[in-house]
Scaffold this motif. Structure first.
Motif, mmCIF file in Angstrom:
data_model
loop_
_atom_site.group_PDB
_atom_site.id
_atom_site.type_symbol
_atom_site.label_atom_id
_atom_site.label_comp_id
_atom_site.label_asym_id
_atom_site.label_seq_id
_atom_site.Cartn_x
_atom_site.Cartn_y
_atom_site.Cartn_z
ATOM 1 N N TYR A 45 0.945 -1.276 0.205
ATOM 2 C CA TYR A 45 0.053 -0.050 -0.055
ATOM 3 C C TYR A 45 0.966 1.289 -0.297
ATOM 4 C CZ TYR A 45 -2.913 -3.326 1.233
ATOM 5 O OH TYR A 45 -3.802 -4.755 1.632
ATOM 6 N N THR A 46 0.280 2.088 -0.981
ATOM 7 C CA THR A 46 1.554 3.812 -1.065
ATOM 8 C C THR A 46 0.517 4.264 0.237
ATOM 9 O OG1 THR A 46 2.203 2.736 -2.682
ATOM 10 C CG2 THR A 46 2.893 5.391 -2.143
ATOM 11 N N VAL A 47 1.371 4.965 0.870
ATOM 12 C CA VAL A 47 0.082 6.780 1.351
ATOM 13 C C VAL A 47 0.555 7.153 0.019
ATOM 14 C CG1 VAL A 47 0.878 7.675 3.439
ATOM 15 C CG2 VAL A 47 1.720 4.967 3.632
ATOM 16 N N ASN A 48 -0.575 8.687 0.757
ATOM 17 C CA ASN A 48 -0.326 9.209 -0.490
ATOM 18 C C ASN A 48 -1.346 10.738 -0.082
ATOM 19 O OD1 ASN A 48 -3.218 8.911 -0.179
ATOM 20 N ND2 ASN A 48 -3.654 9.216 -2.409
ATOM 21 N N GLY A 49 -1.106 10.641 1.753
ATOM 22 C CA GLY A 49 -1.689 12.093 2.389
ATOM 23 C C GLY A 49 -1.546 11.656 3.981
ATOM 24 N N PHE A 50 -1.114 12.692 4.773
ATOM 25 C CA PHE A 50 -1.248 12.579 6.273
ATOM 26 C C PHE A 50 -1.442 14.000 6.391
ATOM 27 C CE2 PHE A 50 0.608 13.327 9.802
ATOM 28 C CZ PHE A 50 1.094 12.357 10.805
ATOM 29 N N LYS A 51 -2.572 13.936 7.808
ATOM 30 C CA LYS A 51 -3.320 15.132 8.102
ATOM 31 C C LYS A 51 -2.948 14.789 9.495
ATOM 32 C CE LYS A 51 -5.968 15.999 3.985
ATOM 33 N NZ LYS A 51 -7.272 16.135 3.283
ATOM 34 N N THR A 52 -3.895 16.174 10.156
ATOM 35 C CA THR A 52 -3.911 16.151 11.954
ATOM 36 C C THR A 52 -4.907 17.102 12.153
ATOM 37 O OG1 THR A 52 -1.861 17.947 12.394
ATOM 38 C CG2 THR A 52 -1.354 15.917 12.635
ATOM 39 N N TYR A 53 -5.287 16.598 13.311
ATOM 40 C CA TYR A 53 -6.952 17.397 14.063
ATOM 41 C C TYR A 53 -6.428 17.875 14.323
ATOM 42 C CZ TYR A 53 -11.637 17.692 14.719
ATOM 43 O OH TYR A 53 -12.628 18.976 14.974
ATOM 44 N N GLU A 54 -6.138 19.602 14.243
ATOM 45 C CA GLU A 54 -6.420 20.539 15.908
ATOM 46 C C GLU A 54 -7.066 21.929 15.483
ATOM 47 O OE1 GLU A 54 -1.768 21.271 17.100
ATOM 48 O OE2 GLU A 54 -1.812 21.054 14.793
ATOM 49 N N ASP A 55 -7.522 22.000 16.669
ATOM 50 C CA ASP A 55 -8.426 23.536 16.430
ATOM 51 C C ASP A 55 -10.243 22.792 15.714
ATOM 52 O OD1 ASP A 55 -6.982 24.629 17.477
ATOM 53 O OD2 ASP A 55 -5.732 25.330 16.278
ATOM 54 N N GLY A 56 -11.163 22.026 16.030
ATOM 55 C CA GLY A 56 -11.672 21.709 15.022
ATOM 56 C C GLY A 56 -11.665 21.537 13.729
ATOM 57 N N GLU A 57 -10.661 21.332 12.929
ATOM 58 C CA GLU A 57 -10.113 21.036 10.845
ATOM 59 C C GLU A 57 -8.657 20.410 11.272
ATOM 60 O OE1 GLU A 57 -10.801 25.114 10.274
ATOM 61 O OE2 GLU A 57 -8.829 24.688 9.897
ATOM 62 N N ALA A 60 -3.749 20.190 6.159
ATOM 63 C CA ALA A 60 -3.946 20.054 4.738
ATOM 64 C C ALA A 60 -2.564 18.666 4.633
ATOM 65 C CB ALA A 60 -2.798 21.319 4.002
ATOM 66 N N ASN A 61 -2.424 18.584 3.426
ATOM 67 C CA ASN A 61 -1.693 17.234 3.331
ATOM 68 C C ASN A 61 0.113 17.449 3.341
ATOM 69 O OD1 ASN A 61 -0.916 14.992 2.967
ATOM 70 N ND2 ASN A 61 -1.115 14.906 0.585
ATOM 71 N N TRP A 62 0.633 16.361 4.302
ATOM 72 C CA TRP A 62 1.731 16.977 5.394
ATOM 73 C C TRP A 62 2.674 17.218 3.927
ATOM 74 C CZ3 TRP A 62 3.626 16.580 10.843
ATOM 75 C CH2 TRP A 62 2.925 16.774 11.223
ATOM 76 N N LEU A 63 1.870 15.613 3.244
ATOM 77 C CA LEU A 63 2.769 14.940 2.391
ATOM 78 C C LEU A 63 3.288 15.368 0.582
ATOM 79 C CD1 LEU A 63 2.216 11.290 2.806
ATOM 80 C CD2 LEU A 63 4.129 12.423 3.878
ATOM 81 N N ASP A 64 4.651 16.042 0.265
ATOM 82 C CA ASP A 64 4.815 16.152 -1.169
ATOM 83 C C ASP A 64 4.377 15.241 -2.373
ATOM 84 O OD1 ASP A 64 4.793 19.308 0.300
ATOM 85 O OD2 ASP A 64 7.763 18.710 0.859
ATOM 86 N N GLU A 65 4.724 14.051 -1.221
ATOM 87 C CA GLU A 65 5.580 13.091 -1.665
ATOM 88 C C GLU A 65 4.408 11.831 -1.535
ATOM 89 O OE1 GLU A 65 9.366 12.209 -3.851
ATOM 90 O OE2 GLU A 65 10.078 14.404 -3.569
ATOM 91 N N THR A 66 4.500 10.654 -2.415
ATOM 92 C CA THR A 66 3.738 9.191 -1.513
ATOM 93 C C THR A 66 4.991 8.769 -1.211
ATOM 94 O OG1 THR A 66 4.396 8.004 -3.800
ATOM 95 C CG2 THR A 66 1.847 9.316 -3.694
ATOM 96 N N ILE A 67 4.649 7.818 0.349
ATOM 97 C CA ILE A 67 5.253 7.306 0.921
ATOM 98 C C ILE A 67 5.096 5.281 -0.054
ATOM 99 C CG2 ILE A 67 6.873 6.178 2.259
ATOM 100 C CD1 ILE A 67 5.157 8.806 4.299
ATOM 101 N N TYR A 72 10.418 6.367 3.639
ATOM 102 C CA TYR A 72 9.510 6.774 5.144
ATOM 103 C C TYR A 72 10.318 8.049 4.769
ATOM 104 C CZ TYR A 72 14.775 7.540 5.533
ATOM 105 O OH TYR A 72 15.710 7.687 6.056
ATOM 106 N N ALA A 73 9.541 8.973 5.649
ATOM 107 C CA ALA A 73 9.046 10.516 5.392
ATOM 108 C C ALA A 73 9.893 10.779 6.813
ATOM 109 C CB ALA A 73 7.786 11.336 4.931
ATOM 110 N N SER A 91 -4.177 8.496 4.300
ATOM 111 C CA SER A 91 -4.653 7.982 2.900
ATOM 112 C C SER A 91 -4.155 7.523 3.014
ATOM 113 C CB SER A 91 -5.091 9.433 2.425
ATOM 114 O OG SER A 91 -4.155 10.276 1.926
ATOM 115 N N TRP A 92 -4.463 6.213 1.469
ATOM 116 C CA TRP A 92 -3.422 5.508 0.495
ATOM 117 C C TRP A 92 -4.459 4.991 -0.670
ATOM 118 C CZ3 TRP A 92 -0.644 2.985 3.740
ATOM 119 C CH2 TRP A 92 -0.925 2.308 5.552
ATOM 120 N N ILE A 93 -3.587 5.450 -1.510
ATOM 121 C CA ILE A 93 -4.058 5.465 -3.110
ATOM 122 C C ILE A 93 -4.370 3.752 -3.230
ATOM 123 C CG2 ILE A 93 -2.950 5.300 -5.439
ATOM 124 C CD1 ILE A 93 -0.923 6.388 -5.020
ATOM 125 N N GLY A 94 -6.497 4.488 -3.782
ATOM 126 C CA GLY A 94 -6.717 2.817 -3.826
ATOM 127 C C GLY A 94 -7.387 2.125 -2.692
#
Length: 120
Positions: A45-57, A60-67, A72-73, A91-94
């Motif tokens: 599985y390829t990672v295409n997104g990493f997000k954190t939840y703060e202040d109620g939202e 944006a995606n932390w990643l510039d590229e897939t993993i 690792y990143a 988030s994962w591709i597919g």
């Protein structure tokens, strides 16, 4: 909160051999900017997104590229302020996005597996 893919590793053994120090009792004020490595230890599985939840939202995606599996990143909150326990999404591709939670004041590495994650 933009992470850069500074280093990649295709050697899964290298990812497993990383030395880690987990401090107990670390507070946000003494944390080292919440730096950590995000390892993709999955088999396919390829990672295409990493997000954190703060202040109620969600951030944006932390990643510039897939993993890809075995890579690792280097990640960095670029801050040592805020709550230690903050939810995050991967988030994962597919595949569907998965949500987790961890104590960032104690994290040096996050290892994403085919079923869940571990950290140290």
């Amino acid at each position: 909160m933009v992470a850069r893919m500074v280093a990649r590793s295709l050697a899964l053994a290298g990812a497993l051999g990383v030395a880690c120090v987990v401090g107990s009792g670390i507070t946000p004020a003494s944390a080292s900017d919440y730096k950590f490595k995000l390892y993709n230890m999955t088999t396919q599985y390829t990672v295409n997104g990493f997000k954190t939840y703060e202040d109620g939202e969600w951030s944006a995606n932390w990643l510039d590229e897939t993993i890809k599996p075995g890579e690792y990143a280097d990640m960095d909150w670029n801050s040592n302020e805020g709550d230690c326990v903050v939810p995050f999404r991967v988030s994962w591709i597919g595949y569907e996005t998965e949500q987790y939670q961890v104590d960032w004041c104690k994290v040096s590495n996050i290892y994403l597996h085919d079923n869940g994650f571990t950290w140290d």
